[in-house]
Design an enzyme around this catalytic site. Sequence first.
Site, PDB file in Angstrom:
ATOM      1  N   ASP A 307       0.853  -1.182   0.000  1.00  0.00           N
ATOM      2  CA  ASP A 307       0.000   0.000   0.000  1.00  0.00           C
ATOM      3  C   ASP A 307       0.895   1.240   0.000  1.00  0.00           C
ATOM      4  O   ASP A 307       2.018   1.207   0.496  1.00  0.00           O
ATOM      5  CB  ASP A 307      -0.842  -0.053   1.293  1.00  0.00           C
ATOM      6  CG  ASP A 307      -1.856   1.062   1.420  1.00  0.00           C
ATOM      7  OD1 ASP A 307      -2.112   1.763   0.424  1.00  0.00           O
ATOM      8  OD2 ASP A 307      -2.394   1.230   2.527  1.00  0.00           O
ATOM      9  N   HIS A 308       0.401   2.314  -0.563  1.00  0.00           N
ATOM     10  CA  HIS A 308       1.065   3.595  -0.377  1.00  0.00           C
ATOM     11  C   HIS A 308       0.851   4.068   1.061  1.00  0.00           C
ATOM     12  O   HIS A 308      -0.238   3.918   1.606  1.00  0.00           O
ATOM     13  CB  HIS A 308       0.491   4.653  -1.326  1.00  0.00           C
ATOM     14  CG  HIS A 308       0.794   4.392  -2.765  1.00  0.00           C
ATOM     15  ND1 HIS A 308      -0.142   4.522  -3.765  1.00  0.00           N
ATOM     16  CD2 HIS A 308       1.936   3.996  -3.383  1.00  0.00           C
ATOM     17  CE1 HIS A 308       0.409   4.235  -4.943  1.00  0.00           C
ATOM     18  NE2 HIS A 308       1.669   3.904  -4.727  1.00  0.00           N
ATOM     19  N   TRP A 483      -4.744   4.581   1.568  1.00  0.00           N
ATOM     20  CA  TRP A 483      -5.943   3.840   1.143  1.00  0.00           C
ATOM     21  C   TRP A 483      -5.821   3.280  -0.273  1.00  0.00           C
ATOM     22  O   TRP A 483      -6.756   3.347  -1.068  1.00  0.00           O
ATOM     23  CB  TRP A 483      -7.198   4.715   1.284  1.00  0.00           C
ATOM     24  CG  TRP A 483      -7.449   5.114   2.701  1.00  0.00           C
ATOM     25  CD1 TRP A 483      -7.942   4.330   3.709  1.00  0.00           C
ATOM     26  CD2 TRP A 483      -7.187   6.385   3.299  1.00  0.00           C
ATOM     27  NE1 TRP A 483      -7.998   5.038   4.883  1.00  0.00           N
ATOM     28  CE2 TRP A 483      -7.547   6.307   4.662  1.00  0.00           C
ATOM     29  CE3 TRP A 483      -6.686   7.600   2.810  1.00  0.00           C
ATOM     30  CZ2 TRP A 483      -7.418   7.372   5.533  1.00  0.00           C
ATOM     31  CZ3 TRP A 483      -6.558   8.662   3.680  1.00  0.00           C
ATOM     32  CH2 TRP A 483      -6.921   8.545   5.019  1.00  0.00           C
ATOM     33  N   HIS A 484      -4.652   2.691  -0.567  1.00  0.00           N
ATOM     34  CA  HIS A 484      -4.421   2.092  -1.881  1.00  0.00           C
ATOM     35  C   HIS A 484      -3.926   0.649  -1.763  1.00  0.00           C
ATOM     36  O   HIS A 484      -2.931   0.281  -2.384  1.00  0.00           O
ATOM     37  CB  HIS A 484      -3.369   2.904  -2.658  1.00  0.00           C
ATOM     38  CG  HIS A 484      -3.750   4.320  -2.917  1.00  0.00           C
ATOM     39  ND1 HIS A 484      -2.813   5.312  -3.164  1.00  0.00           N
ATOM     40  CD2 HIS A 484      -4.955   4.937  -2.981  1.00  0.00           C
ATOM     41  CE1 HIS A 484      -3.432   6.463  -3.359  1.00  0.00           C
ATOM     42  NE2 HIS A 484      -4.733   6.257  -3.261  1.00  0.00           N
ATOM     43  N   PRO A 485      -4.583  -0.221  -0.999  1.00  0.00           N
ATOM     44  CA  PRO A 485      -4.089  -1.603  -0.874  1.00  0.00           C
ATOM     45  C   PRO A 485      -4.208  -2.359  -2.195  1.00  0.00           C
ATOM     46  O   PRO A 485      -5.200  -2.223  -2.917  1.00  0.00           O
ATOM     47  CB  PRO A 485      -4.997  -2.204   0.198  1.00  0.00           C
ATOM     48  CG  PRO A 485      -6.262  -1.404   0.123  1.00  0.00           C
ATOM     49  CD  PRO A 485      -5.829  -0.005  -0.228  1.00  0.00           C
TER      50      PRO A 485
END
Length: 556
Positions: A307-308, A483-485
């Site tokens: 994730d980011h 919030w980029h999984p």
Amino acid sequence: MKTNGAAGVPSSAAGADCGYVIVGAGSAGCVAAWRLLTETDAHVVLLETGSDYTSPYLKLSPGYSRLVPKGIHCTLHQTVPQVHAGNRVLEVATGRVVGGGSSVNAQVYMRGYRADYDQWGESAGSALWNWSSLLPHFRRLEGNQKFAGEFHGSAGPLTVADPGFFCEYSHLFVKAAQVRGLPFTADFNVGAPVGTGYLQFTARGGRRCSAAEAFLGQVRSNPRLRVITRARVNRILIENHRAVGVEYVQGGRRQVLRCGGEVLMAAGALASPKLLMLSGIGPAAQLGRFGIPVHADLPGVGQNLHDHAGSPLVLSGNSRGYGYFRQDKGWRLWWNLLEYGLFRRGRLTTVGGEATSFHITRESSIPTVQIYCVPMIAYANTGADAVPAVDGIKLHVTLLRPHSRGSLSLRSADPADLPLVDPNYLADGRDLQNLVDGMRIARDIAATPPLCQALTGELQPGSAVCDDRAVAEYIRSTVRTDWHPVGTCRMGREDDPMTVVNENLSVRGIERLRVIDASVMPNIVSANTNAPTMALADRGLSLIIPRRKEAHELAK
């Protein structure tokens, strides 16, 4: 005889309620439904855990983030304690509404670096996946306000535009970054995001363009589409190593839905692997602990989670109205509402963060960190991270290519239980070092005219936090998800034991089951993941539809 999907499967197959079941009505699911209904004669059922896309607040550019409590339209996952981030339990929110993340996100339209996509092809051992193969899908989906040509589409369903308002802090940030030597970049979406400039968004005129509007909205009235909301899918039905439908619960009632074609998983990087495991597809040892019969022993399901993530540099301003401080209160709010209502312009036509920059750290020759200029201090005023409610900005330093890898596993065999999520942030020391370097770059920009002339001090981490060790400790205590999984059902070669889906996005060992969401990304792209997820889904449907048409011709 007509066919509804896989070769040799008639549309009137006994027991089939539809041709395709799509699990998840997020960005990927909406694209898939649109493609199937406009290009085939298939009957499609789209299942969504959350509610429909009806709230007027969701449709405003700043609406969700400022006006709607995130728990209403999001599933709030709590991570396991993050060992390398102060043993903190962090929150990872995923969309739970038709449109998914595109209905609740910050609407940034970004594609990332071309090498990110070429790496997908290398991981899959296939020319079907690379920058060149994905670019036509980005272009086809996009309806850009000002760009066209080789890299952009101007007539696609997905509206992409500049924000309707630029605040002064954004301009000052971009100027200061240029003074520090970064080139101004007019377009970050040509496969090489570098320099500094302004973002584009999936919104225009103060109105969000979610996947629910752009794609599903075009086919919503089609009689071959059935959208079922507030439906929790319990498992995929598998018979003889073939997906034949799903079991779901709606209103407390258990329902069984069978399909004659394929089941398409589009539930996202946290829900898709969970559903695969509940259905007997995943690491056999883990499934055995919960008494789940194994249909396919795939140890890669739930692995490769990444994730980011990033940390903020928080700075106070001089209260000249350069940002969005107190613009949602008192007479300022009424003026902003009036300006928006009468003319569709002003501060309510932007999400609130218009500028960004990309930076190369000591590790790489291409950017490894990105800095977002957020012209307000939207931060907690209580607890360990407390900052005063004052005018100012937040420079959010985020990792573009994290090296750390985590995992997702079942909490139990109960479909109502959320999975155990362990992003394993900062486990790889290179991630922490890149963020330390990025924090120093952010400080340099903040100390550069003309931006420094509008700032009055550093609130976090504070001037006393100056050496690398202290900055690293601050990052461990503040790092959070963007919030980029991605990556939990990763695409790979047939000879790789951790592969979950092949180059056609088909799940190994199970027929008529594909995953078409961000969970199949072998590596995260150096960009917000919404646009890449839609392009990925569109690419996946282009691999499905020609085979369906071929089956149709054979069955005539």
